[in-house]
Design a protein around this motif. Sequence first.
Motif, PDB file in Angstrom:
ATOM      1  N   ARG A  72     104.606  43.058  53.006  1.00  0.00           N
ATOM      2  CA  ARG A  72     103.311  43.434  52.442  1.00  0.00           C
ATOM      3  C   ARG A  72     103.485  43.680  50.956  1.00  0.00           C
ATOM      4  O   ARG A  72     104.373  44.427  50.529  1.00  0.00           O
ATOM      5  N   VAL A 113     101.357  44.707  47.405  1.00  0.00           N
ATOM      6  CA  VAL A 113     100.129  45.271  46.841  1.00  0.00           C
ATOM      7  C   VAL A 113     100.250  45.269  45.325  1.00  0.00           C
ATOM      8  O   VAL A 113     101.207  45.822  44.762  1.00  0.00           O
ATOM      9  N   THR A 151      93.584  44.512  52.033  1.00  0.00           N
ATOM     10  CA  THR A 151      94.766  43.781  52.501  1.00  0.00           C
ATOM     11  C   THR A 151      94.349  42.670  53.461  1.00  0.00           C
ATOM     12  O   THR A 151      93.559  42.895  54.375  1.00  0.00           O
ATOM     13  N   GLY A 210      95.927  43.343  48.212  1.00  0.00           N
ATOM     14  CA  GLY A 210      97.033  43.484  49.144  1.00  0.00           C
ATOM     15  C   GLY A 210      97.167  42.243  49.993  1.00  0.00           C
ATOM     16  O   GLY A 210      96.174  41.692  50.485  1.00  0.00           O
TER      17      GLY A 210
END
Length: 210
Positions: A160, A162, A57, A167
């Motif tokens: 966020r 993913v 991420t 990510g």
Amino acid sequence: MRNPLIALVPAVLIAGWAHAQTQAPVAEDQPAEAQAEQAEREAEPEEEKAPPPEVTTTNVEGVWERSSAGGRDTATFTSATGEMLFSASCIPADTETGNKMMVIKAASAEDTVGAIDLFTSAGNARVPAAPDLSPDTAAGMAEPVSQQTFVLASGAGDLRVVSGSRGMVFETDPMLKSVVRACHPAPGAVPQVQPEEEADEEAEPAATNS
């Protein structure tokens, strides 16, 4: 007396040996079968489950843009380098879908990605997805009123996303919220269907007095 006894001894030994030979295979068959079964089990390859991809991420800087083309209202987040990282589009109702739909796209690192996961302050949601026509992009669809659209329209702060092992974290924007909320069906858009009994009564002509 010794000769008859001596003559009987070999006969007894021979009979005992023959009896042992007839019984031995039965006793030896069971261990052999067990060993064969064990060998087969050891020879069979164990099903290997692929470990889930490790998600990397990263915080991304970029800009939001809103556009409308072909009847689709879209909010797109593009990185500072010009890469499209996320978008949400509202497809208007037509004869094929029957109602509006949201199309969610995200940059992905795999060609076999099966979902786009969304994380906001309003909750989490998963959008079933598949590789898009654009390279390194996944796309999926969601109902206009669903958990997926709720987290996008109600979340504040960071969003966020993913997709596969990729990510991304970036800040949400009122443009995204506006596109998602505008895709909701208007109140009273669903036509009211009359009950069958009432419809039949209205269809029958009024009786006349003779």
